[in-house]
Scaffold this motif. Structure first.
Motif, PDB file in Angstrom:
ATOM      1  N   CYS A  18       0.068  -8.245  -4.000  1.00 52.12           N
ATOM      2  CA  CYS A  18       0.457  -7.108  -4.808  1.00 52.12           C
ATOM      3  C   CYS A  18       1.213  -6.116  -3.953  1.00 52.12           C
ATOM      4  CB  CYS A  18      -0.788  -6.477  -5.377  1.00 52.12           C
ATOM      5  SG  CYS A  18      -1.775  -7.669  -6.273  1.00 52.12           S
ATOM      6  N   ASN A  19       2.326  -5.644  -4.494  1.00 53.62           N
ATOM      7  CA  ASN A  19       3.137  -4.736  -3.706  1.00 53.62           C
ATOM      8  C   ASN A  19       2.730  -3.287  -3.902  1.00 53.62           C
ATOM      9  OD1 ASN A  19       4.087  -4.460  -6.275  1.00 53.62           O
ATOM     10  ND2 ASN A  19       6.103  -5.304  -5.852  1.00 53.62           N
ATOM     11  N   THR A 138      11.086  -9.470 -18.981  1.00 58.64           N
ATOM     12  CA  THR A 138      10.593  -9.750 -17.635  1.00 58.64           C
ATOM     13  C   THR A 138       9.183 -10.291 -17.718  1.00 58.64           C
ATOM     14  OG1 THR A 138       9.867  -7.458 -17.392  1.00 58.64           O
ATOM     15  CG2 THR A 138      12.018  -8.009 -16.490  1.00 58.64           C
ATOM     16  N   TYR A 140       5.729 -11.171 -15.240  1.00 57.03           N
ATOM     17  CA  TYR A 140       5.132 -10.860 -13.943  1.00 57.03           C
ATOM     18  C   TYR A 140       3.630 -11.105 -13.997  1.00 57.03           C
ATOM     19  CZ  TYR A 140       4.027  -6.476 -16.337  1.00 57.03           C
ATOM     20  OH  TYR A 140       3.568  -5.547 -17.229  1.00 57.03           O
ATOM     21  N   ILE A 166       0.833  -5.649  -8.911  1.00 52.40           N
ATOM     22  CA  ILE A 166       1.820  -6.608  -9.384  1.00 52.40           C
ATOM     23  C   ILE A 166       2.004  -7.668  -8.311  1.00 52.40           C
ATOM     24  CG2 ILE A 166       4.194  -6.924 -10.211  1.00 52.40           C
ATOM     25  CD1 ILE A 166       2.395  -5.129 -11.985  1.00 52.40           C
ATOM     26  N   GLY A 167       1.993  -8.923  -8.711  1.00 55.80           N
ATOM     27  CA  GLY A 167       2.102 -10.024  -7.765  1.00 55.80           C
ATOM     28  C   GLY A 167       3.466 -10.113  -7.092  1.00 55.80           C
ATOM     29  N   SER A 168       3.461 -10.594  -5.854  1.00 54.92           N
ATOM     30  CA  SER A 168       4.676 -10.895  -5.101  1.00 54.92           C
ATOM     31  C   SER A 168       4.339 -12.064  -4.184  1.00 54.92           C
ATOM     32  CB  SER A 168       5.157  -9.678  -4.312  1.00 54.92           C
ATOM     33  OG  SER A 168       4.417  -9.546  -3.123  1.00 54.92           O
ATOM     34  N   ASN A 169       5.280 -12.489  -3.366  1.00 51.30           N
ATOM     35  CA  ASN A 169       5.031 -13.626  -2.480  1.00 51.30           C
ATOM     36  C   ASN A 169       4.795 -13.226  -1.030  1.00 51.30           C
ATOM     37  OD1 ASN A 169       5.252 -15.617  -4.468  1.00 51.30           O
ATOM     38  ND2 ASN A 169       7.466 -15.471  -4.410  1.00 51.30           N
ATOM     39  N   ASP A 170       4.790 -11.955  -0.732  1.00 52.91           N
ATOM     40  CA  ASP A 170       4.639 -11.482   0.639  1.00 52.91           C
ATOM     41  C   ASP A 170       3.172 -11.143   0.907  1.00 52.91           C
ATOM     42  OD1 ASP A 170       4.799 -10.297   3.125  1.00 52.91           O
ATOM     43  OD2 ASP A 170       6.515  -9.033   2.619  1.00 52.91           O
ATOM     44  N   LYS A 173       2.266  -8.334   3.561  1.00 50.55           N
ATOM     45  CA  LYS A 173       2.535  -6.985   3.051  1.00 50.55           C
ATOM     46  C   LYS A 173       1.519  -6.610   1.978  1.00 50.55           C
ATOM     47  CE  LYS A 173       5.963  -3.957   0.913  1.00 50.55           C
ATOM     48  NZ  LYS A 173       4.916  -3.125   0.444  1.00 50.55           N
ATOM     49  N   ALA A 174       1.192  -7.549   1.095  1.00 51.93           N
ATOM     50  CA  ALA A 174       0.219  -7.271   0.049  1.00 51.93           C
ATOM     51  C   ALA A 174      -1.146  -6.950   0.651  1.00 51.93           C
ATOM     52  CB  ALA A 174       0.103  -8.451  -0.896  1.00 51.93           C
TER      53      ALA A 174
END
Length: 193
Positions: A18-19, A138, A140, A166-170, A173-174
């Motif tokens: 999550c960012n 969109t 997500y 919110i999901g991300s691929n990093d 960082k998350a």
């Protein structure tokens, strides 16, 4: 839409990260009097060894940067339910005063549809504009994590929160975002020194 099964998710979706995190629920044991922990073992629950290592290393580094001694559990404990005895031994050997555990509670797929604005100029102007302006769609993931802190002496839960993002691929960082959200709260609540 098929429901997602948590055991089938890799922590990439899990922490997958999550960012921007927000605390949605929290609980603290009112009977727990401390003292605040200055030494913590970090446990990430994941079927992916890679994601577990990334989470535990990153969260441990964030704790250390905040002045709390921290150790990732993967260095001595294999994944799965067979590690309970080794976890107890690791906590004792490390002198940890708390065990911080994070797991995915839920992943929800959401769709956001933003319609275009109204068209003017009567029916014919509206009709032509309706064809020309399609809505923006969109999709997500919203990731809900549960982070719990356990007192290893009493073996009782002393603090727990759920967070959403919110999901991300990093994943690094998350994890850093999660730590930056939780560590100040843990200190304010008297769980960490």
């Amino acid at each position: 839409m098929k429901p997602l099964r948590l055991p089938l998710l890799a922590i990439a979706l899990v922490l997958g990260a999550c960012n921007s995190m927000s605390i949605t629920n929290q609980w603290r044991d009112p009977a727990w009097t401390g003292p605040p922990a200055s030494n913590v073992v970090v446990v990430g629950i994941s079927r992916s060894d890679t994601m577990r290592h990334i989470f535990e290393d990153t969260f441990s580094q964030q704790l250390q940067a905040a002045g709390v001694q921290a150790a990732p559990s993967y260095t001595q404990i294999p994944a799965g339910n067979g590690g309970a005895v080794q976890l107890r031994d690791l906590v004792r050997a490390s002198g940890a005063q708390a065990v911080l555990v994070t797991r995915v509670q839920r992943v929800e797929q959401r769709v956001n549809v933003t319609p275009s604005g109204p068209m003017y100029g009567g029916f014919y102007g509206w009709y032509g504009g309706a064809w020309a302006s399609t809505p923006n769609v969109t999709q997500y993931d919203v990731i809900t994590l549960e982070t719990s802190v356990w007192d290893p002496k009493s073996e009782k839960l002393i603090w727990t929160v759920t967070t959403q993002g919110i999901g991300s691929n990093d994943v690094p960082k998350a994890t850093a975002d999660l730590a930056q959200t939780l560590i100040p709260k843990l200190k304010t609540d008297g769980i960490l020194r």
